[in-house]
Design an enzyme around this catalytic site. Structure first.
Site, PDB file in Angstrom:
ATOM      1  N   GLY A  95       0.817  -1.208   0.000  1.00  0.00           N
ATOM      2  CA  GLY A  95       0.000   0.000   0.000  1.00  0.00           C
ATOM      3  C   GLY A  95       0.848   1.254   0.000  1.00  0.00           C
ATOM      4  NE  ARG A 123      -4.218  -1.694   2.203  1.00  0.00           N
ATOM      5  CZ  ARG A 123      -3.003  -1.658   2.747  1.00  0.00           C
ATOM      6  NH1 ARG A 123      -2.084  -2.534   2.355  1.00  0.00           N
ATOM      7  NH2 ARG A 123      -2.693  -0.781   3.666  1.00  0.00           N
ATOM      8  CB  SER A 168      -3.550   8.313   6.146  1.00  0.00           C
ATOM      9  OG  SER A 168      -2.837   7.567   5.172  1.00  0.00           O
ATOM     10  CD  GLN A 170       0.037   3.792   3.095  1.00  0.00           C
ATOM     11  OE1 GLN A 170      -1.058   3.663   2.563  1.00  0.00           O
ATOM     12  NE2 GLN A 170       0.743   2.753   3.501  1.00  0.00           N
ATOM     13  CG  ASP A 316       1.469  -0.597  10.537  1.00  0.00           C
ATOM     14  OD1 ASP A 316       0.313  -0.762  10.097  1.00  0.00           O
ATOM     15  OD2 ASP A 316       2.343   0.040   9.923  1.00  0.00           O
ATOM     16  CE  LYS A 343      -2.828   0.232   8.687  1.00  0.00           C
ATOM     17  NZ  LYS A 343      -1.636   0.958   8.184  1.00  0.00           N
ATOM     18  NE  ARG A 347      -2.683  -5.565   9.613  1.00  0.00           N
ATOM     19  CZ  ARG A 347      -1.643  -4.826   9.281  1.00  0.00           C
ATOM     20  NH1 ARG A 347      -1.433  -3.663   9.882  1.00  0.00           N
ATOM     21  NH2 ARG A 347      -0.799  -5.229   8.353  1.00  0.00           N
ATOM     22  NE  ARG A 389       2.760  -3.903   9.982  1.00  0.00           N
ATOM     23  CZ  ARG A 389       4.067  -3.731   9.845  1.00  0.00           C
ATOM     24  NH1 ARG A 389       4.905  -4.446  10.583  1.00  0.00           N
ATOM     25  NH2 ARG A 389       4.555  -2.853   8.980  1.00  0.00           N
TER      26      ARG A 389
END
EC number: 2.5.1.19
Length: 429
Positions: A95, A123, A168, A170, A316, A343, A347, A389
């Site tokens: 990502g 995503r 974020s 990103q 994360d 994610k 998650r 993860r």
């Protein structure tokens, strides 16, 4: 789909471990080196699948990149030197690659098509494509640019002042990277401060960045000048061994060269609040990206409440924090964690489902998890669902479970920690 069998660790985890390079910093070092003028040497690079996808994409755009283990040399093309790719740019499972690269592609004069694996296809990309479109980029994709594959044709961009609905890094980074060639001053404001690796590295490459509270600004027309980058160990990877050291009886671990960027150290704050026994020894004070050696040993943990501003600093690490909470006395509540739902997997749902299989008492609501400690875990067959993860969290859980634990799709850990299982085995001897 490979399986891994984890046996209980009866004598604790003991020894020293050098944490592999930070994934976020490794991505950015390659990207910024590619659009800089001059040659950048990166040491401590993470040669995991995600970061190798970044190298592959920029090679496809004509950048000369040589990778030898954890050392990478990038011969920069400058902001205007990237070439139109002859093939689709495949980001794999990354990502970070697709979102940050979209910001760079938004100001290139050619057409590019970007796609990834089945996880990337699910995503949300609109959080990045919408502001880039507002700046003048031509971007399309499934459901009006919501999902990959994306087609991007850069244009003459104009700066924007953007208020992001989510914290974020990103999203922020994509807009700032597009802003490098935009007319005017680009500004991004977040609800909470997200990780700031982009700002730090842009400054290291000679770009002037202004930070005012939750707002980051940069003026268009600035050039990047190549510089050497030393990548510290990834605190997100270290988190699995920090928790392992705290919850596995008879353990004492020394984690070397762990990145200590304050926008990433929420895991340290949480473990301290839970009562973990550890020490932090800074090793490169004054560096752009600080690092430390951390010693941690078996601890008695207590349940706490986690939420608000700290969430972007440990987003994360939440899966392994949830595992730690199963071994804490009392109830732990993790809230404001809606970003976990977009994610590599959802998650929240995945953590709850897989830890429940092992006997944990854990509940989920829309944006939170409630974990009831202390649970005696029992081995079972669990699945990472392709999420690195989740896979590593389940491996640590297997170390304290009664009986063997079988992890399906275990190879997913190679995305960020290719040697994880070997390190775990070595420390258990």
């Amino acid at each position: 789909m490979k399986e891994r069998t984890i046996q209980p660790v009866n004598n604790g985890l003991n020894g020293n471990i050098t944490i592999p390079g930070d994934k976020s910093i490794s991505h950015r070092a390659v990207m910024f080196g590619a659009i800089a003028e001059g040659t950048t040497t990166i040491k401590g690079f993470l040669p995991g699948a995600d970061c190798l996808s970044t190298i592959s994409c920029f090679k496809e755009m004509g950048v000369d990149i040589v990778q030898n283990g954890d050392e990478v040399t990038v011969v920069g093309k400058g902001l205007e030197g990237l070439q139109e790719p002859k093939a689709v740019l495949d980001v794999g499972n990354s990502g970070t690659t697709i979102r940050l690269m979209s910001g760079i592609l938004a100001n290139t004069p050619f057409l590019s098509c970007v796609q990834g694996d089945t996880s990337i296809a699910k995503r949300p990309m609109k959080r990045v494509t919408n502001p880039l479109k507002q700046m003048g980029a031509n971007i399309d994709g499934r459901e009006e640019g919501t999902f990959t594959p994306l087609t991007i044709r850069g244009g003459d961009l104009k700066a924007i002042e953007y208020t992001s609905p989510v914290a974020s890094a990103q999203v922020k980074s994509a807009i700032l990277l597009a802003g490098l060639r935009a007319e005017g001053v680009t500004a991004v404001t977040e609800p909470h401060i997200s990780r700031d690796h982009t700002e730090r590295m842009l400054e290291a490459f000679g770009v002037k960045v202004t930070r005012e509270g939750k707002t980051v600004k940069l003026a268009g027309g600035q050039k990047l000048t190549a510089t050497d980058v030393q990548v510290p160990g990834d605190v997100s990877s270290a988190a699995f061994f920090l928790v392992a050291g705290a919850i596995i009886p008879n353990s004492k671990l020394v984690l070397e060269n762990v990145g200590m960027n304050p926008t990433r150290t929420g895991i340290i704050d949480v473990l301290e609040k839970m009562g973990a026994t550890f020490t932090v020894e800074p090793i490169n004070e004054g560096a752009s990206e600080p690092a430390a050696n951390i010693t941690i040993e078996t601890s008695s943990l207590k349940g706490i409440e986690i939420g608000g501003d700290i969430i972007p600093r440990l987003i994360d690490e939440i899966p392994v924090i949830a595992l730690a909470a199963t071994q804490a006395e009392g109830i732990t509540v993790i809230k404001d964690a809606h970003e976990l739902k977009v994610k590599e997997t959802n998650r929240i749902d995945t953590v709850v489902a897989e830890l429940t299989k092992l006997g944990a008492r854990i509940e989920a609501t829309d944006d939170r998890m409630i974990i009831y400690g202390k649970s005696a875990l029992k081995g079972n067959t669990v699945n990472s669902y392709g999420d690195h993860r989740i896979g590593m969290m389940l491996a640590i859980a297997g170390c304290i479970a009664e009986g063997k634990t079988i992890i399906e799709d275990a190879e997913a850990v190679g995305v960020s920690y290719p040697t994880f299982f070997e390190e775990l085995q070595k420390l258990a001897k």
